[in-house]
Design a protein around this motif. Structure first.
Motif, PDB file in Angstrom:
ATOM      1  N   GLU A 127       4.070  14.127   5.066  1.00  0.00           N
ATOM      2  CA  GLU A 127       4.065  14.211   3.707  1.00  0.00           C
ATOM      3  C   GLU A 127       5.370  14.105   2.998  1.00  0.00           C
ATOM      4  N   TRP A 128       5.337  13.164   1.940  1.00  0.00           N
ATOM      5  CA  TRP A 128       6.739  12.572   1.428  1.00  0.00           C
ATOM      6  C   TRP A 128       6.557  12.008   0.140  1.00  0.00           C
ATOM      7  N   ASN A 129       7.111  12.571  -0.878  1.00  0.00           N
ATOM      8  CA  ASN A 129       7.074  11.594  -2.290  1.00  0.00           C
ATOM      9  C   ASN A 129       8.312  10.703  -2.279  1.00  0.00           C
ATOM     10  N   ALA A 130       7.784   9.431  -2.201  1.00  0.00           N
ATOM     11  CA  ALA A 130       9.111   8.600  -2.208  1.00  0.00           C
ATOM     12  C   ALA A 130       9.930   8.352  -3.719  1.00  0.00           C
ATOM     13  N   GLY A 131       9.086   9.046  -4.737  1.00  0.00           N
ATOM     14  CA  GLY A 131       9.792   9.113  -6.163  1.00  0.00           C
ATOM     15  C   GLY A 131       9.484   7.679  -6.873  1.00  0.00           C
ATOM     16  N   ALA A 132       8.907   6.782  -6.477  1.00  0.00           N
ATOM     17  CA  ALA A 132       8.573   5.537  -7.231  1.00  0.00           C
ATOM     18  C   ALA A 132       7.271   5.693  -8.069  1.00  0.00           C
ATOM     19  N   ALA A 133       7.617   5.930  -9.412  1.00  0.00           N
ATOM     20  CA  ALA A 133       6.411   6.133 -10.267  1.00  0.00           C
ATOM     21  C   ALA A 133       5.320   4.938 -10.244  1.00  0.00           C
ATOM     22  N   GLY A 134       4.205   5.340 -10.273  1.00  0.00           N
ATOM     23  CA  GLY A 134       2.996   4.198 -10.101  1.00  0.00           C
ATOM     24  C   GLY A 134       2.892   3.739  -8.848  1.00  0.00           C
ATOM     25  N   THR A 135       3.296   4.117  -7.685  1.00  0.00           N
ATOM     26  CA  THR A 135       3.109   3.583  -6.487  1.00  0.00           C
ATOM     27  C   THR A 135       2.404   4.784  -5.532  1.00  0.00           C
ATOM     28  N   ASP A 136       1.682   4.179  -4.550  1.00  0.00           N
ATOM     29  CA  ASP A 136       1.115   5.038  -3.504  1.00  0.00           C
ATOM     30  C   ASP A 136       2.010   4.656  -2.365  1.00  0.00           C
ATOM     31  N   THR A 137       2.169   5.571  -1.463  1.00  0.00           N
ATOM     32  CA  THR A 137       2.987   5.433  -0.360  1.00  0.00           C
ATOM     33  C   THR A 137       2.512   6.571   0.901  1.00  0.00           C
ATOM     34  N   MET A 138       3.035   5.980   1.928  1.00  0.00           N
ATOM     35  CA  MET A 138       2.448   6.682   3.208  1.00  0.00           C
ATOM     36  C   MET A 138       3.789   6.529   4.103  1.00  0.00           C
ATOM     37  N   LEU A 139       4.302   7.671   4.865  1.00  0.00           N
ATOM     38  CA  LEU A 139       5.495   7.806   5.761  1.00  0.00           C
ATOM     39  C   LEU A 139       5.147   7.881   6.998  1.00  0.00           C
ATOM     40  N   LYS A 140       5.644   7.259   7.832  1.00  0.00           N
ATOM     41  CA  LYS A 140       5.374   7.292   9.261  1.00  0.00           C
ATOM     42  C   LYS A 140       6.732   7.292   9.973  1.00  0.00           C
ATOM     43  N   SER A 155      12.594   4.823  14.140  1.00  0.00           N
ATOM     44  CA  SER A 155      12.520   4.024  12.929  1.00  0.00           C
ATOM     45  C   SER A 155      11.397   4.862  11.918  1.00  0.00           C
ATOM     46  N   ALA A 156      11.816   4.898  10.758  1.00  0.00           N
ATOM     47  CA  ALA A 156      10.640   5.313   9.765  1.00  0.00           C
ATOM     48  C   ALA A 156      10.195   4.196   8.986  1.00  0.00           C
ATOM     49  N   TYR A 157       8.747   4.390   8.869  1.00  0.00           N
ATOM     50  CA  TYR A 157       8.076   3.407   8.056  1.00  0.00           C
ATOM     51  C   TYR A 157       7.413   3.974   6.832  1.00  0.00           C
ATOM     52  N   LEU A 158       7.690   3.234   5.730  1.00  0.00           N
ATOM     53  CA  LEU A 158       7.203   3.564   4.544  1.00  0.00           C
ATOM     54  C   LEU A 158       6.540   2.523   3.814  1.00  0.00           C
ATOM     55  N   PHE A 159       5.119   2.837   3.831  1.00  0.00           N
ATOM     56  CA  PHE A 159       4.146   1.846   3.454  1.00  0.00           C
ATOM     57  C   PHE A 159       4.023   2.042   1.838  1.00  0.00           C
ATOM     58  N   ALA A 160       3.717   1.028   1.099  1.00  0.00           N
ATOM     59  CA  ALA A 160       3.622   1.102  -0.455  1.00  0.00           C
ATOM     60  C   ALA A 160       2.690   0.215  -0.971  1.00  0.00           C
ATOM     61  N   GLY A 161       1.929   0.631  -2.161  1.00  0.00           N
ATOM     62  CA  GLY A 161       1.416  -0.315  -3.016  1.00  0.00           C
ATOM     63  C   GLY A 161       1.478   0.262  -4.018  1.00  0.00           C
ATOM     64  N   ILE A 162       0.720  -0.557  -5.191  1.00  0.00           N
ATOM     65  CA  ILE A 162       0.625   0.069  -6.626  1.00  0.00           C
ATOM     66  C   ILE A 162      -0.420   0.915  -6.851  1.00  0.00           C
ATOM     67  N   GLY A 163      -0.503   2.036  -7.394  1.00  0.00           N
ATOM     68  CA  GLY A 163      -1.392   2.809  -7.521  1.00  0.00           C
ATOM     69  C   GLY A 163      -2.109   2.742  -8.663  1.00  0.00           C
ATOM     70  N   LEU A 164      -3.211   3.773  -9.035  1.00  0.00           N
ATOM     71  CA  LEU A 164      -3.951   3.619 -10.173  1.00  0.00           C
ATOM     72  C   LEU A 164      -3.460   3.713 -11.544  1.00  0.00           C
ATOM     73  N   SER A 165      -2.229   4.442 -11.352  1.00  0.00           N
ATOM     74  CA  SER A 165      -1.632   4.736 -12.909  1.00  0.00           C
ATOM     75  C   SER A 165      -0.397   3.675 -12.771  1.00  0.00           C
ATOM     76  N   GLY A 166      -0.257   3.011 -11.968  1.00  0.00           N
ATOM     77  CA  GLY A 166       0.998   2.061 -11.932  1.00  0.00           C
ATOM     78  C   GLY A 166       0.722   0.734 -12.452  1.00  0.00           C
TER      79      GLY A 166
END
Length: 349
Positions: free
Chosen positions: A269-282, A287-298
């Motif tokens: 669980e992590w909020n990457a702080g990029a407004a308007g994006t959806d993210t997942m951290l693994k 290595s850490a992997y941050l997966f990111a895409g545009i969210g419904l509000s972005g």
């Protein structure tokens, strides 16, 4: 990565494309081994007799009804009767005693409107894993149904990749422990059998964005609906398609499967702080992997991400894109060109 109701004779071509599971298979007189001998796995539908399945290790699960939450795969006069038919079928399959998990595909019951009112949690609890199919990119009436949901963000556009991740969130919302049972997501590969005159055909780029949105929202499987009524493509739109479209879809599936060792780990669980994006951290193998895409509000554009404390890497590798980004004071910035754009960032821990 599965295909819904694939034709047995297409097994080798589907495998070459990157599909590895038949979520149900056409019962056209072919043997089950004609599929599984290619290395493909099968979730067997009720058209297949137990004797046809037997002890075949390639048959990994049983399917029940399709869209019983809407009363389409079952025949009850109300949602309680539909649910009872579902539980009765599950009990029948459990009595086989073969240990195979049980699957169901659902649809608009996840919206929290009039379909499956008060029973969607029971529908999901009835089976071992479930999928959901609502074709937001290609069906305008699906968009209207989304807008009618009390859970839909006001003013959001349904015809975007983020609408597919939202569907996974909706499935999880009906589970007592979200994600305790795996949730799969349907994505269309052309224009499904839609009667409306303004139906659209999904592009390979949109298809890829929808799949990754589902994964970012914790989908554990992607099921592709390939049956199509766009005259530009054949009925089987993972098979009867031009080489350039096939190449794009194949590359998208390969990109997902290449990251399977990472995707099959627990998320953080992590909020990457990029407004308007959806993210997942693994994290995996240092290595850490941050997966990111545009969210419904972005909206597309420049996004700045904040990394968790303790990550020491000063450069971010953008996986599959051949580029790196500098990390400054625990943050980095990247650009998202379109609503379906997604990036995967790898950083040394």
């Amino acid at each position: 990565m599965s295909v819904f109701f694939g034709k047995p004779e297409h097994a080798a071509r589907l495998k070459d494309l990157g599909v590895n599971v038949y979520q149900e298979a056409e019962h056209d007189g072919s043997t089950m081994t004609s599929i599984t001998d290619t290395g493909m796995l099968v979730i067997a539908g009720q058209e297949w007799a137990r004797s046809e399945v037997g002890a075949n290790d390639g048959v990994v699960a049983w399917a029940t009804f399709d869209e019983c939450d809407m009363g389409l795969g079952c025949s009850g006069s109300n949602t309680q009767e539909n649910l009872q038919q579902m539980t009765n079928l599950v009990e029948k399959i459990r009595a086989y005693g073969d240990g195979r998990p049980i699957n169901a595909n659902y649809s608009k019951g996840i919206l929290g409107t009039w379909w499956a009112s008060g029973t969607m949690d029971d529908f999901l609890a009835a089976v071992d894993f479930a999928s959901v199919d609502n074709y937001a990119y290609t069906s305008p009436p699906v968009g209207d149904a989304f807008r009618a949901s009390p859970a839909w963000p006001e003013g959001a556009n349904p015809a975007v990749s983020a609408a597919y991740g939202w569907q996974v969130d909706r499935m999880r919302s009906f589970q007592a422990t979200p994600g305790e049972k795996p949730n799969w997501l349907f994505v269309e590969s052309a224009r499904p059998y839609l009667g409306e005159s303004n139906a659209r055909t999904i592009t390979p780029e949109q298809m890829e964005g929808a799949m990754w949105s589902g994964i970012i929202h914790e989908a554990r499987g992607i099921s592709i609906f390939q049956h199509n009524n766009d005259p530009a493509y054949g009925n089987y739109s993972l098979v009867d398609i031009p080489d350039d479209r096939r190449a794009k879809i194949k590359a998208a599936l390969a990109g997902i499967q290449a990251l399977a060792p990472v995707l099959n780990t627990q998320s953080y669980e992590w909020n990457a702080g990029a407004a308007g994006t959806d993210t997942m951290l693994k994290a995996k193998d240092g290595s850490a992997y941050l997966f990111a895409g545009i969210g419904l509000s972005g909206a597309p554009g420049s996004k700045t991400f904040t990394l968790p404390a303790g990550i020491t890497g000063n450069q971010v590798e953008v996986v599959g894109e051949g580029r790196t980004i500098q990390v400054t004071e625990g943050k980095f910035t990247d650009s998202f060109a379109n609503e379906y754009t997604h990036h995967i960032y790898k950083i040394t821990i």
